[in-house]
Design a protein around this motif. Structure first.
Motif, short mmCIF file in Angstrom:
data_model
loop_
_atom_site.label_atom_id
_atom_site.label_comp_id
_atom_site.label_asym_id
_atom_site.label_seq_id
_atom_site.Cartn_x
_atom_site.Cartn_y
_atom_site.Cartn_z
N ASN A 101 0.84 -1.20 0.00
CA ASN A 101 0.00 0.00 0.00
C ASN A 101 0.87 1.24 0.00
OD1 ASN A 101 0.66 0.64 2.84
ND2 ASN A 101 -0.50 -1.21 3.24
N MET A 102 0.23 2.42 -0.14
CA MET A 102 0.98 3.66 -0.29
C MET A 102 1.77 4.04 0.96
SD MET A 102 0.41 4.36 -3.41
CE MET A 102 1.05 6.01 -3.59
N MET A 103 1.36 3.57 2.12
CA MET A 103 2.08 3.90 3.34
C MET A 103 3.48 3.30 3.34
SD MET A 103 0.66 3.53 7.23
CE MET A 103 1.30 4.56 8.54
N GLY A 104 3.66 2.18 2.63
CA GLY A 104 4.97 1.56 2.56
C GLY A 104 5.85 2.11 1.47
N LEU A 105 5.32 3.05 0.65
CA LEU A 105 6.08 3.54 -0.51
C LEU A 105 7.31 4.37 -0.14
CD1 LEU A 105 6.21 3.61 -3.58
CD2 LEU A 105 4.70 5.61 -3.52
N PRO A 106 7.22 5.38 0.75
CA PRO A 106 8.42 6.18 1.05
C PRO A 106 9.60 5.34 1.52
CG PRO A 106 6.46 7.22 1.95
CD PRO A 106 6.04 5.87 1.48
N GLU A 107 9.35 4.37 2.39
CA GLU A 107 10.43 3.50 2.88
C GLU A 107 11.07 2.72 1.73
OE1 GLU A 107 10.82 -0.58 5.55
OE2 GLU A 107 9.04 0.67 5.74
N ARG A 108 10.22 2.24 0.82
CA ARG A 108 10.71 1.48 -0.33
C ARG A 108 11.54 2.35 -1.27
NH1 ARG A 108 12.60 -3.09 -2.33
NH2 ARG A 108 11.73 -3.68 -4.36
N MET A 109 11.13 3.61 -1.45
CA MET A 109 11.86 4.51 -2.34
C MET A 109 13.23 4.87 -1.79
SD MET A 109 8.77 6.95 -3.70
CE MET A 109 9.75 7.70 -4.99
N VAL A 110 13.32 4.99 -0.48
CA VAL A 110 14.62 5.27 0.14
C VAL A 110 15.58 4.10 -0.10
CG1 VAL A 110 15.81 5.55 2.35
CG2 VAL A 110 13.70 6.82 1.89
N ILE A 111 15.05 2.89 0.02
CA ILE A 111 15.88 1.69 -0.20
C ILE A 111 16.35 1.61 -1.65
CG2 ILE A 111 15.83 -0.84 -0.24
CD1 ILE A 111 13.85 -0.72 2.11
N LEU A 112 15.47 1.93 -2.58
CA LEU A 112 15.80 1.82 -4.01
C LEU A 112 16.75 2.92 -4.47
CD1 LEU A 112 12.28 0.96 -5.45
CD2 LEU A 112 14.22 -0.60 -5.25
N GLY A 113 16.64 4.11 -3.89
CA GLY A 113 17.43 5.23 -4.34
C GLY A 113 16.71 5.99 -5.44
N PRO A 114 17.08 7.28 -5.66
CA PRO A 114 16.35 8.13 -6.60
C PRO A 114 16.36 7.65 -8.05
CG PRO A 114 18.35 9.22 -5.86
CD PRO A 114 18.18 8.01 -5.00
N GLU A 115 17.49 7.09 -8.51
CA GLU A 115 17.57 6.67 -9.92
C GLU A 115 16.62 5.51 -10.21
OE1 GLU A 115 20.86 5.32 -13.28
OE2 GLU A 115 21.52 6.14 -11.35
N GLU A 116 16.67 4.48 -9.36
CA GLU A 116 15.81 3.32 -9.56
C GLU A 116 14.34 3.68 -9.28
OE1 GLU A 116 14.45 -0.55 -10.31
OE2 GLU A 116 16.24 0.58 -10.92
N ALA A 117 14.12 4.55 -8.28
CA ALA A 117 12.75 4.98 -7.98
C ALA A 117 12.16 5.74 -9.17
CB ALA A 117 12.73 5.85 -6.73
N THR A 118 12.99 6.59 -9.81
CA THR A 118 12.53 7.32 -10.99
C THR A 118 12.20 6.38 -12.13
OG1 THR A 118 13.87 9.24 -10.39
CG2 THR A 118 13.14 9.10 -12.67
N ARG A 119 13.04 5.38 -12.34
CA ARG A 119 12.79 4.41 -13.42
C ARG A 119 11.46 3.69 -13.19
NH1 ARG A 119 12.85 -0.67 -14.79
NH2 ARG A 119 13.28 -1.39 -12.66
#
Length: 296
Positions: free
Chosen positions: A145-163
């Protein structure tokens, strides 16, 4: 278009009334209830577009009370539900509720009460105004769900999150374009049958006029017959055609929103400095994910 209908359940009346007014000011229709029995009864009746359920609907002071969560699991599983919780993060929700999260419908979101009404409104908008984008983001980022998204984006990093975000945009554009084509087809069908029905109606009236002239049908019957035919054609086809065109306009607006942010992220790739590129990506992602509402 008619307002989306939200069922809002919370055992604290003052909190319920304040949040109800906030959602109504944002353009939603809200049905307030303050116990699980009322909430279940209203969900079973149907006609609800989304439900907001306090996790503790019986006793807010009881740490073991998960009546709102239990209700979300049992009743109207096709209705998207947002669970209000005291826990400020998805990690805290998982740790506190653990096995109780098993079997929840995929549309359920969690919002911490401490985050305020704006966070709740964002969750509502994600589910009701941007459901296709939300679904694709959850799939591409592999979060429940969306509540878990910020934590996941930090783990992935901006480049992978953008992709992954760009991939979500691409998939959403395909989904909305497909639905838009279906609505165009449906509108064309309504228009065709409306014209056919109108022509048949005119023929019936003309035949009735001939019969009336020949004295076979009273002339007083012609106007009521014409009125019934005209109203039937309008209700059955022209009204539906108009509704289909309104849905097309709504989908077009959503396509424009999604395309706009996809283009901005693409422009970021042209920035020579990797540091600046990453900085702007983070700003754009923050705008899209954390500040997305019904009016961007």
């Amino acid at each position: 278009m008619s307002k989306k209908k939200i069922l809002f359940a919370d055992d604290k009346i003052d909190f319920l009334n304040v949040r109800k007014e906030f959602l109504e000011n944002a353009g939603y229709s809200v049905i307030p209830v303050n116990n699980p029995e009322q909430a279940e009864e209203r969900l079973v009746q149907g006609g609800i577009d989304l439900a907001i359920l306090d996790i503790r609907l019986v006793d807010d002071s009881d740490d073991k009370d998960t009546s709102g969560l239990d209700l979300a699991k049992r009743v109207a599983r096709s209705v998207p539900k947002i669970i209000l919780t005291q826990y400020p993060s998805w990690e805290a929700v998982r740790e506190a509720l653990g096995p109780d999260l098993n079997g929840l419908p995929p549309a359920v979101d969690f919002v911490a009460k401490q985050e305020g009404p704006e966070a709740m409104l964002r969750a509502v908008d994600w589910n009701l105004r941007h459901p296709y984008l939300k679904r694709n983001i959850l799939i591409n980022f592999d979060v429940p769900n969306m509540m878990g998204l910020p934590e996941r984006m930090v783990i992935l990093g901006p480049e992978e999150a953008t992709r992954r975000l760009n991939k979500s945009f691409e998939n959403t554009l395909k989904d909305l374009s497909h639905i838009q084509r279906q609505e165009f087809k449906r509108a064309s069908q309504y228009h065709y049958w409306a014209l056919v029905s109108a022509i048949l109606g005119i023929l019936i009236v003309l035949i009735g006029a001939v019969f009336s002239y020949l004295g076979l049908v009273p002339s007083s019957m012609l106007l009521p017959i014409a009125g019934v035919i005209s109203e039937s054609v309008g209700v059955l086809f022209f009204t539906r055609e108009d509704a289909a065109h309104k849905r097309i306009s709504a989908y077009y607006a959503r396509l424009e929103e999604v395309n706009k942010f996809g283009n901005i992220l693409t422009v970021c790739d042209t920035i020579p400095s990797s540091k600046k590129r990453e900085e702007y990506r983070l700003k754009i992602i923050d705008k899209i994910i954390n500040k997305w509402s019904g009016q961007i």
